[in-house]
Scaffold this motif. Structure first.
Motif, PDB file in Angstrom:
ATOM      1  N   GLY A   1       2.658   1.738  -7.387  1.00 51.72           N
ATOM      2  CA  GLY A   1       1.389   1.902  -6.700  1.00 51.72           C
ATOM      3  C   GLY A   1       0.520   0.664  -6.656  1.00 51.72           C
ATOM      4  N   ARG A   2       1.027  -0.461  -7.135  1.00 50.37           N
ATOM      5  CA  ARG A   2       0.238  -1.695  -7.152  1.00 50.37           C
ATOM      6  C   ARG A   2       0.964  -2.793  -6.386  1.00 50.37           C
ATOM      7  NH1 ARG A   2      -2.951  -2.127 -12.640  1.00 50.37           N
ATOM      8  NH2 ARG A   2      -3.257   0.081 -12.979  1.00 50.37           N
ATOM      9  N   PRO A   3       0.231  -3.615  -5.647  1.00 48.85           N
ATOM     10  CA  PRO A   3       0.873  -4.719  -4.935  1.00 48.85           C
ATOM     11  C   PRO A   3       1.405  -5.758  -5.916  1.00 48.85           C
ATOM     12  CG  PRO A   3      -1.509  -4.784  -4.632  1.00 48.85           C
ATOM     13  CD  PRO A   3      -1.204  -3.540  -5.405  1.00 48.85           C
ATOM     14  N   VAL A   4       2.532  -6.367  -5.559  1.00 49.00           N
ATOM     15  CA  VAL A   4       3.112  -7.432  -6.370  1.00 49.00           C
ATOM     16  C   VAL A   4       3.262  -8.682  -5.506  1.00 49.00           C
ATOM     17  CG1 VAL A   4       4.334  -5.922  -7.976  1.00 49.00           C
ATOM     18  CG2 VAL A   4       5.472  -6.654  -5.893  1.00 49.00           C
ATOM     19  N   PRO A   5       3.151  -9.861  -6.109  1.00 50.25           N
ATOM     20  CA  PRO A   5       3.367 -11.096  -5.351  1.00 50.25           C
ATOM     21  C   PRO A   5       4.814 -11.158  -4.863  1.00 50.25           C
ATOM     22  CG  PRO A   5       2.326 -11.560  -7.475  1.00 50.25           C
ATOM     23  CD  PRO A   5       2.744 -10.128  -7.490  1.00 50.25           C
ATOM     24  N   GLU A   6       4.994 -11.553  -3.625  1.00 49.68           N
ATOM     25  CA  GLU A   6       6.334 -11.551  -3.044  1.00 49.68           C
ATOM     26  C   GLU A   6       7.219 -12.647  -3.610  1.00 49.68           C
ATOM     27  OE1 GLU A   6       5.227 -11.613   1.031  1.00 49.68           O
ATOM     28  OE2 GLU A   6       4.611  -9.520   0.963  1.00 49.68           O
ATOM     29  N   ASP A   7       6.630 -13.658  -4.263  1.00 45.77           N
ATOM     30  CA  ASP A   7       7.444 -14.721  -4.847  1.00 45.77           C
ATOM     31  C   ASP A   7       7.857 -14.412  -6.292  1.00 45.77           C
ATOM     32  OD1 ASP A   7       4.917 -15.005  -5.957  1.00 45.77           O
ATOM     33  OD2 ASP A   7       4.843 -17.181  -5.705  1.00 45.77           O
ATOM     34  N   GLN A   8       7.467 -13.241  -6.784  1.00 45.24           N
ATOM     35  CA  GLN A   8       7.816 -12.824  -8.151  1.00 45.24           C
ATOM     36  C   GLN A   8       9.246 -12.288  -8.185  1.00 45.24           C
ATOM     37  OE1 GLN A   8       5.281  -9.696  -9.602  1.00 45.24           O
ATOM     38  NE2 GLN A   8       5.911 -10.004 -11.715  1.00 45.24           N
ATOM     39  N   PRO A   9       9.995 -12.560  -9.261  1.00 45.30           N
ATOM     40  CA  PRO A   9      11.345 -11.997  -9.375  1.00 45.30           C
ATOM     41  C   PRO A   9      11.309 -10.469  -9.428  1.00 45.30           C
ATOM     42  CG  PRO A   9      10.975 -13.688 -11.042  1.00 45.30           C
ATOM     43  CD  PRO A   9       9.656 -13.427 -10.384  1.00 45.30           C
ATOM     44  N   VAL A  10      12.311  -9.847  -8.833  1.00 47.00           N
ATOM     45  CA  VAL A  10      12.396  -8.386  -8.812  1.00 47.00           C
ATOM     46  C   VAL A  10      12.688  -7.890 -10.231  1.00 47.00           C
ATOM     47  CG1 VAL A  10      13.660  -6.401  -7.920  1.00 47.00           C
ATOM     48  CG2 VAL A  10      13.193  -8.358  -6.430  1.00 47.00           C
ATOM     49  N   GLU A  11      11.810  -6.996 -10.715  1.00 46.98           N
ATOM     50  CA  GLU A  11      11.965  -6.436 -12.051  1.00 46.98           C
ATOM     51  C   GLU A  11      11.919  -4.914 -12.044  1.00 46.98           C
ATOM     52  OE1 GLU A  11       8.812  -8.298 -14.215  1.00 46.98           O
ATOM     53  OE2 GLU A  11       9.862 -10.209 -14.357  1.00 46.98           O
ATOM     54  N   ALA A  12      11.700  -4.313 -10.883  1.00 44.47           N
ATOM     55  CA  ALA A  12      11.569  -2.859 -10.776  1.00 44.47           C
ATOM     56  C   ALA A  12      12.788  -2.270 -10.071  1.00 44.47           C
ATOM     57  CB  ALA A  12      10.310  -2.501 -10.007  1.00 44.47           C
ATOM     58  N   GLU A  13      13.115  -1.037 -10.413  1.00 44.44           N
ATOM     59  CA  GLU A  13      14.249  -0.362  -9.790  1.00 44.44           C
ATOM     60  C   GLU A  13      13.851   0.400  -8.528  1.00 44.44           C
ATOM     61  OE1 GLU A  13      16.256   2.008 -12.686  1.00 44.44           O
ATOM     62  OE2 GLU A  13      16.821   0.258 -13.873  1.00 44.44           O
ATOM     63  N   HIS A  14      12.545   0.612  -8.325  1.00 38.76           N
ATOM     64  CA  HIS A  14      12.066   1.287  -7.118  1.00 38.76           C
ATOM     65  C   HIS A  14      10.899   0.481  -6.549  1.00 38.76           C
ATOM     66  CE1 HIS A  14      11.626   4.668  -4.358  1.00 38.76           C
ATOM     67  NE2 HIS A  14      10.328   4.417  -4.432  1.00 38.76           N
ATOM     68  N   VAL A  15      11.026   0.093  -5.293  1.00 41.75           N
ATOM     69  CA  VAL A  15      10.026  -0.734  -4.623  1.00 41.75           C
ATOM     70  C   VAL A  15       9.639  -0.050  -3.324  1.00 41.75           C
ATOM     71  CG1 VAL A  15       9.638  -2.978  -3.545  1.00 41.75           C
ATOM     72  CG2 VAL A  15      11.037  -2.831  -5.612  1.00 41.75           C
ATOM     73  N   LYS A  16       8.338  -0.047  -3.032  1.00 46.60           N
ATOM     74  CA  LYS A  16       7.870   0.466  -1.742  1.00 46.60           C
ATOM     75  C   LYS A  16       7.370  -0.700  -0.916  1.00 46.60           C
ATOM     76  CE  LYS A  16       6.480   5.152  -2.820  1.00 46.60           C
ATOM     77  NZ  LYS A  16       5.424   6.151  -2.696  1.00 46.60           N
ATOM     78  N   ILE A  17       7.737  -0.685   0.358  1.00 48.43           N
ATOM     79  CA  ILE A  17       7.242  -1.688   1.292  1.00 48.43           C
ATOM     80  C   ILE A  17       6.380  -0.960   2.313  1.00 48.43           C
ATOM     81  CG2 ILE A  17       7.868  -3.339   3.074  1.00 48.43           C
ATOM     82  CD1 ILE A  17      10.377  -3.978   1.473  1.00 48.43           C
ATOM     83  N   LEU A  18       5.139  -1.387   2.409  1.00 49.96           N
ATOM     84  CA  LEU A  18       4.171  -0.774   3.307  1.00 49.96           C
ATOM     85  C   LEU A  18       3.911  -1.730   4.460  1.00 49.96           C
ATOM     86  CD1 LEU A  18       2.101   1.493   3.874  1.00 49.96           C
ATOM     87  CD2 LEU A  18       0.496   0.201   2.462  1.00 49.96           C
ATOM     88  N   ARG A  19       4.233  -1.294   5.670  1.00 45.34           N
ATOM     89  CA  ARG A  19       3.988  -2.132   6.855  1.00 45.34           C
ATOM     90  C   ARG A  19       2.500  -2.124   7.168  1.00 45.34           C
ATOM     91  NH1 ARG A  19       8.482  -1.797  11.439  1.00 45.34           N
ATOM     92  NH2 ARG A  19       7.326  -3.638  12.035  1.00 45.34           N
ATOM     93  N   LEU A  20       1.950  -3.296   7.341  1.00 46.36           N
ATOM     94  CA  LEU A  20       0.535  -3.421   7.654  1.00 46.36           C
ATOM     95  C   LEU A  20       0.292  -3.536   9.151  1.00 46.36           C
ATOM     96  CD1 LEU A  20      -0.354  -6.009   4.893  1.00 46.36           C
ATOM     97  CD2 LEU A  20      -0.583  -3.531   4.795  1.00 46.36           C
ATOM     98  N   ILE A  21       1.296  -4.019   9.872  1.00 49.17           N
ATOM     99  CA  ILE A  21       1.194  -4.204  11.320  1.00 49.17           C
ATOM    100  C   ILE A  21       2.362  -3.455  11.972  1.00 49.17           C
ATOM    101  CG2 ILE A  21       1.273  -5.873  13.203  1.00 49.17           C
ATOM    102  CD1 ILE A  21       0.326  -7.965  11.139  1.00 49.17           C
TER     103      ILE A  21
END
Length: 65
Positions: free
Chosen positions: A42-62
């Motif tokens: 439920g929190r935004p993460v920096p896109e340049d951060q290494p992936v550390e989560a097993e479930h990721v949500k991508i929310l389209r803004l446009i």
């Protein structure tokens, strides 16, 4: 690590991830980092951060229409 990427309102994808960033996941689902927010727990993460989560949500803004 196996990661589930949910593009909100558009479906889910599974990827095997090793030393990749969240921006890499965005590219794998054919989206631009400029048009999305990547969310983990439920929190935004920096896109340049290494992936550390097993479930990721991508929310389209446009979205065209």
């Amino acid at each position: 690590m196996n990661v589930t990427v949910e593009v909100v309102g558009e479906g889910s994808h599974e990827f095997d991830v090793d030393d990749e960033t969240y921006a890499d996941l965005v590219s794998k689902v054919d989206l631009s980092p400029h048009e999305v927010s990547v969310m983990v727990d439920g929190r935004p993460v920096p896109e340049d951060q290494p992936v550390e989560a097993e479930h990721v949500k991508i929310l389209r803004l446009i979205k065209g229409g």
